[in-house]
Write an enzyme that holds these catalytic residues in place. Structure first.
Site, PDB file in Angstrom:
ATOM      1  N   GLU A 141       3.335   7.557  88.134  1.00  0.00           N
ATOM      2  CA  GLU A 141       2.424   7.140  89.213  1.00  0.00           C
ATOM      3  C   GLU A 141       1.508   6.005  88.743  1.00  0.00           C
ATOM      4  O   GLU A 141       1.265   5.041  89.477  1.00  0.00           O
ATOM      5  CB  GLU A 141       1.590   8.337  89.679  1.00  0.00           C
ATOM      6  CG  GLU A 141       2.424   9.409  90.354  1.00  0.00           C
ATOM      7  CD  GLU A 141       1.569  10.546  90.872  1.00  0.00           C
ATOM      8  OE1 GLU A 141       1.180  10.523  92.040  1.00  0.00           O
ATOM      9  OE2 GLU A 141       1.289  11.471  90.079  1.00  0.00           O
ATOM     10  N   GLU A 161       7.308  17.698  88.658  1.00  0.00           N
ATOM     11  CA  GLU A 161       6.364  18.468  89.477  1.00  0.00           C
ATOM     12  C   GLU A 161       7.040  19.690  90.089  1.00  0.00           C
ATOM     13  O   GLU A 161       6.436  20.758  90.211  1.00  0.00           O
ATOM     14  CB  GLU A 161       5.769  17.584  90.583  1.00  0.00           C
ATOM     15  CG  GLU A 161       4.654  16.652  90.103  1.00  0.00           C
ATOM     16  CD  GLU A 161       5.131  15.358  89.469  1.00  0.00           C
ATOM     17  OE1 GLU A 161       6.348  15.234  89.177  1.00  0.00           O
ATOM     18  OE2 GLU A 161       4.301  14.460  89.235  1.00  0.00           O
TER      19      GLU A 161
END
Ligand code: 1HE
Length: 288
Positions: A141, A161
């Site tokens: 990210e 995740e």
């Protein structure tokens, strides 16, 4: 001519950079900064994530350190190179800080990352990330906030995740699909699929792929090119281009015209075009 001589920060600092010297003294050990001179009055700032023992996992202290850097860039800095110390760019969110966070704190934490990452993407100068080893979760990210990404062949990309029972929270669901598409991101999150550096280059995560250990040099070379641009062009590419690309076409065309007129009205553009017409400026190179 762009000069790229690595120098310790204290050697490169002049009085205009004094605020940066002050900032450096206030940063956590996990964020290091070095100024490299380009010309007498302009520099590249190299920002290094320095938690190699934790694979540059992003704890709050480190993320707040990044925020402090990007809030306090002096106007003489024309480009930033963002890298990780050791073998990895970043293993993502520091999971040791996550285990006790409740839902309300989770929202606040994600929104904090949003503000800080927004300030990197829509900050003052282009950012060039050097990717190697793990570029995972929040590390990917963070990489997505950069304007250019140079990957070394050791880089690999993952969004674990799904396995950790969480979701991206650092703007990844907005930025990454714009690079690789929703469908590829969904695959990475649902299956834990890891992509190697070649695959990442093919799908558009990185702009450049270089041999191991060559990423920093390549990023500095690119930063030199960025620094040689008119500041107004860099501003337009950072701030206008992504907004125009997200606009409906009618609004986009209008914004483009306004931005083009502002850029060409600048004395710097007039000087560069006069130089070209007088055969003082380099021609566009044919690809090798
Ligand atoms: C960490 C972290 C971390 C390493 N948070 N401490 N990210 C992940 O799920 C990736 C988790 N990390 C890994 O899978 C591996 O560490 C690596 C593949 C990156 C590297 O493996 P390796 O064998 O080189 O190192 P290591 O022995 O696993 O890790 C070295 C140390 O770093 C170790 O600590 P130590 O005290 O035992 O020495 C690890 O615990 C620590 N470490 N990664 C905390 N991520 C805004 S939302 C974003 C959501 C996410 O980012 S989810 C993805 C999280």
């Amino acid at each position: 001519m762009v000069r790229l001589t690595p120098a310790p920060m204290q050697d490169a600092l002049d009085s205009t950079s004094a605020p940066l010297a002050d900032l450096a003294s206030r940063l956590p050990p996990s964020v290091k900064i070095v100024l490299l001179p380009v010309q007498s009055d302009t520099q590249i700032l190299v920002v290094t994530l320095a938690r190699a023992h934790k694979r540059n996992a992003l704890d709050d202290t480190t993320v707040l350190g990044l925020a402090a850097v990007f809030e306090a860039l002096p106007s003489t800095v024309r480009a930033v190179v963002l890298e990780g110390e050791g073998e990895h760019f970043s293993a993502g969110l520091d999971l040791s800080e996550l285990s006790e966070r409740d839902t309300v704190a989770g929202i606040a934490h994600s929104r904090l990352w949003h503000r800080i990452f927004e300030n990197i993407q829509f900050g003052q100068v282009p950012v060039i990330a050097v990717l190697k080893g793990a570029v995972i979760g929040g590390g990917l990210e963070l990489a997505c906030t950069a304007h250019l990404r140079v990957a070394e062949t050791s880089a690999y990309y993952a969004l674990p995740e799904g396995q950790r029972g969480i979701f991206v929270g650092g703007g990844g669901s907005v930025r990454l699909p714009r690079l690789i598409g929703v469908s590829r991101m969904a695959d990475m999150m649902l299956t834990g699929r890891t992509h190697d550096a070649e695959a990442g280059q093919a799908m558009g995560i990185s702009h450049y792929l270089v041999d191991a250990g060559k990423g920093r040099d390549k990023a500095l070379q690119l930063a030199g090119k960025v620094c040689a641009n008119a500041p107004m062009t860099n501003f337009a590419v950072m701030h206008a281009l992504p907004r125009i690309a997200e606009s409906d076409p009618a609004a986009g065309y209008l914004t483009e015209s306004l931005m083009a007129a502002i850029a060409q009205g600048d004395e710097e553009a007039k000087r560069r075009i006069r130089d070209f017409l007088a055969k003082r400026a380099p021609k566009v190179k044919v690809p090798e």
